[in-house]
Structure formats: C-alpha cells, structure tokens
Design a protein around this motif. Structure first.
Motif, short mmCIF file in Angstrom:
data_model
loop_
_atom_site.label_atom_id
_atom_site.label_comp_id
_atom_site.label_asym_id
_atom_site.label_seq_id
_atom_site.Cartn_x
_atom_site.Cartn_y
_atom_site.Cartn_z
N PRO A 190 -31.72 -22.42 -1.60
CA PRO A 190 -31.12 -21.25 -0.93
C PRO A 190 -31.21 -21.42 0.58
CG PRO A 190 -32.69 -20.58 -2.63
CD PRO A 190 -32.87 -22.04 -2.44
N SER A 191 -30.17 -21.00 1.28
CA SER A 191 -30.16 -21.17 2.73
C SER A 191 -29.26 -20.13 3.37
CB SER A 191 -29.67 -22.58 3.11
OG SER A 191 -28.31 -22.75 2.72
N LEU A 192 -29.39 -19.98 4.68
CA LEU A 192 -28.58 -19.05 5.45
C LEU A 192 -28.01 -19.75 6.68
CD1 LEU A 192 -30.88 -15.89 5.40
CD2 LEU A 192 -28.71 -16.15 4.19
N PRO A 193 -26.85 -19.31 7.14
CA PRO A 193 -26.31 -19.87 8.38
C PRO A 193 -27.16 -19.46 9.58
CG PRO A 193 -24.97 -18.02 7.65
CD PRO A 193 -25.96 -18.28 6.56
N VAL A 194 -27.11 -20.29 10.60
CA VAL A 194 -27.85 -20.05 11.85
C VAL A 194 -26.82 -19.91 12.96
CG1 VAL A 194 -29.51 -20.97 13.50
CG2 VAL A 194 -29.85 -21.33 11.03
N ARG A 195 -26.90 -18.82 13.70
CA ARG A 195 -25.95 -18.59 14.79
C ARG A 195 -26.03 -19.73 15.81
NH1 ARG A 195 -25.92 -12.89 17.82
NH2 ARG A 195 -25.16 -12.27 15.74
N GLY A 196 -24.87 -20.26 16.16
CA GLY A 196 -24.80 -21.30 17.17
C GLY A 196 -25.13 -22.69 16.68
N SER A 197 -25.26 -22.87 15.36
CA SER A 197 -25.64 -24.18 14.83
C SER A 197 -24.82 -24.48 13.57
CB SER A 197 -27.13 -24.21 14.48
OG SER A 197 -27.48 -25.41 13.84
N ASP A 198 -24.58 -25.77 13.31
CA ASP A 198 -23.94 -26.14 12.05
C ASP A 198 -24.98 -26.48 10.99
OD1 ASP A 198 -24.86 -28.53 13.06
OD2 ASP A 198 -22.91 -29.53 13.09
N GLN A 199 -26.25 -26.35 11.34
CA GLN A 199 -27.33 -26.52 10.37
C GLN A 199 -27.69 -25.18 9.75
OE1 GLN A 199 -30.21 -28.51 13.07
NE2 GLN A 199 -30.06 -30.26 11.68
N ARG A 200 -28.11 -25.20 8.51
CA ARG A 200 -28.50 -23.98 7.81
C ARG A 200 -30.02 -23.90 7.70
NH1 ARG A 200 -24.29 -21.37 5.06
NH2 ARG A 200 -25.76 -20.46 3.56
N GLU B 30 -26.57 -13.92 8.84
CA GLU B 30 -26.95 -15.13 9.55
C GLU B 30 -28.29 -14.89 10.24
OE1 GLU B 30 -24.22 -15.97 12.71
OE2 GLU B 30 -24.47 -14.01 13.65
N ILE B 31 -29.00 -15.99 10.51
CA ILE B 31 -30.24 -15.89 11.27
C ILE B 31 -29.94 -16.19 12.74
CG2 ILE B 31 -32.55 -16.85 11.60
CD1 ILE B 31 -32.21 -15.15 9.06
N VAL B 32 -30.43 -15.32 13.60
CA VAL B 32 -30.21 -15.46 15.03
C VAL B 32 -31.48 -16.06 15.65
CG1 VAL B 32 -29.66 -14.26 17.18
CG2 VAL B 32 -28.71 -13.44 15.00
N PRO B 33 -31.43 -17.27 16.18
CA PRO B 33 -32.63 -17.88 16.74
C PRO B 33 -33.17 -17.06 17.93
CG PRO B 33 -30.92 -19.54 16.42
CD PRO B 33 -30.27 -18.19 16.23
N MET B 34 -34.42 -16.68 17.82
CA MET B 34 -35.12 -16.02 18.93
C MET B 34 -36.56 -16.50 18.92
SD MET B 34 -33.85 -12.03 18.70
CE MET B 34 -32.14 -11.58 18.42
N PRO B 35 -36.78 -17.79 19.06
CA PRO B 35 -38.14 -18.31 18.91
C PRO B 35 -39.11 -17.66 19.89
CG PRO B 35 -36.65 -19.97 19.82
CD PRO B 35 -35.81 -18.85 19.38
N GLY B 36 -40.23 -17.22 19.35
CA GLY B 36 -41.28 -16.64 20.17
C GLY B 36 -41.05 -15.21 20.60
N LYS B 37 -39.97 -14.58 20.14
CA LYS B 37 -39.66 -13.22 20.59
C LYS B 37 -40.14 -12.20 19.56
CE LYS B 37 -35.82 -10.12 21.82
NZ LYS B 37 -36.49 -9.57 23.02
#
Length: 235
Positions: A14-24, A146-153
């Motif tokens: 199972p996986s989800l899209p990541v905003r701004g990336s072609d990787q899941r 989709e997952i929105v990258p916000m590392p450390g936030k």
C-alpha cells in the motif's frame, strides 16, 4: 540471495502519492487516536478527562487504505456507516520512547484522512466490551489524501472541516485536539517502535454522521490539503 517462491502473487505494498514527487510513500501501519476532540467525545457519550487519562488507539489493516478520489462500495452488514475527518501524520524516521520536545524529528509530512466506520457495529462492540474490529477495520475505510512533505514541522492549528454533498457537517480547528501531535507521538512511541511509513490518524471533531450511497464527501485541513470520496452502491 535466496529466491523466495510464493503460492500466489503477494498483494502490492500500500502506498500514497507524495506532493511534488514521482515517488510514492510506502505504508507500514495505520494507527488511529480515539476520542481526541472534547466535543466529539461528548457526542459519543464518553467525555475525556486529560488530567487522569492517556490517549487510546486502535489500528486498521494497511490493506484498508484507499486513496482520495475513489468511489467505495457501501459496506455489508451495516445500516449506519459514518464519516470521520482527520489530520494524518506520516512518520519518516524510526522512533521509540520519543520525548515530546523531539517528536518533530521523526515527522515526514501530513495529509487528510477519513476514518469510515460501521458505527452500529462499533457501538455494539463497545457496549459489550468487545474489540472494535468489525466496526473499524472495514475494507476501503482508511481513506487518505496525498502526503505533503513537511519534515520536522509540528502542525498546532488550522481549520479542519468536512462536507457531504456541499453541506458542512464537521468544522473545528487542530488546536482543539485533546492530545496534540507532539503528545500523540510521544505517547504512542512508548508502546511501539514507530517506523517510516506509519500513519497516525489524529482523531475527528464533532459532527460525525451517516452516509448513504451516492453521497459525495469532501474535506480539508487548512494549509495541508483536501480529500474526496464517493460512496457507491452496496457491493
């Protein structure tokens, strides 16, 4: 490397899209925080006293994960299928017994989620002291954007709302979480070695209710993203 031969083809990860990336983002486990807004706890008849209680959790199979925008069949054996709109935290690093002040270090990003629930079966199980699995661990019931990258936030505030067919049903703010994102990660990591790909659904505000086939669900978390789901005919 040893070749492994399976009797049949394993299910895909199972996986989800990541905003701004072609990787899941590959999904590991799905954790859910129960009754984490005071108004929702009250509407469920189970008020929460944070001074004497800790958060509680349930899990769902990763195979229940469904991507935003899908049409899902109204599930069998229920006449009271409910929506629950939630902020979702995606874990990006391992963490065990994480201090609250360091919780941000293991966050990869955020998304929106729907915890779809056979409410009638959940309440029967709850009142009889039985597990909630038939009410909660429902096929296609863990809906995620989709997952929105916000590392450390750390998200501490922001509007959260859900509408059915354009009519607002849930409306609150993330700052009304009983246990906030830092506290949830710190507490959950006392019980589990959190891993990359773990998702934490942080709880739903008041206003939960039933859907029927044909309903269009839309929700959003301010400054994160939106989510949509269509309820289809029974399978």
């Amino acid at each position: 490397m040893t070749h492994v031969s399976y009797l049949w083809t394993p299910s895909p990860v199972p996986s989800l899209p990541v905003r701004g990336s072609d990787q899941r983002l590959p999904i590991n486990r799905l954790f859910f925080v129960g009754r984490n807004y005071h108004a929702h706890a009250a509407e469920m008849g189970k008020p929460v006293d944070k001074s004497v209680e800790r958060p509680f959790y349930f899990t769902k199979s990763p195979q229940t994960l469904t991507q935003s925008g899908a049409t899902v069949a109204y599930p069998p054996e229920t006449g009271n299928y409910h929506f629950e709109m939630e902020l979702v935290v995606a874990i990006g690093k391992t963490g065990f017994r994480v201090p609250a002040e360091q919780a941000h270090e293991i966050i990869y990003g955020y998304g929106c989620g729907l915890d779809m629930t056979r409410r009638d079966l959940q309440l029967v199980a709850r009142d009889k002291g039985r597990p909630w699995d038939l009410g909660k661990d429902v096929e296609q019931s863990s809906v995620a954007s989709e997952i929105v990258p916000m590392p450390g936030k750390i998200i501490e505030s922001g509007a959260i709302e859900l509408s059915i067919n354009g009519q607002v049903k849930q409306q609150s703010d993330i700052d009304k979480l009983i246990w906030n994102v830092r506290e949830i990660i710190a507490d959950l990591s006392q019980f589990y070695h959190l891993q990359p790909g773990d998702l934490i659904y942080t709880g739903t505000p008041e206003g939960v209710g039933a859907v029927v086939p044909g309903d269009q669900i839309s929700g959003r978390v301010e400054a994160v993203c939106d989510i949509q789901l269509t309820v289809g005919q029974p399978a």
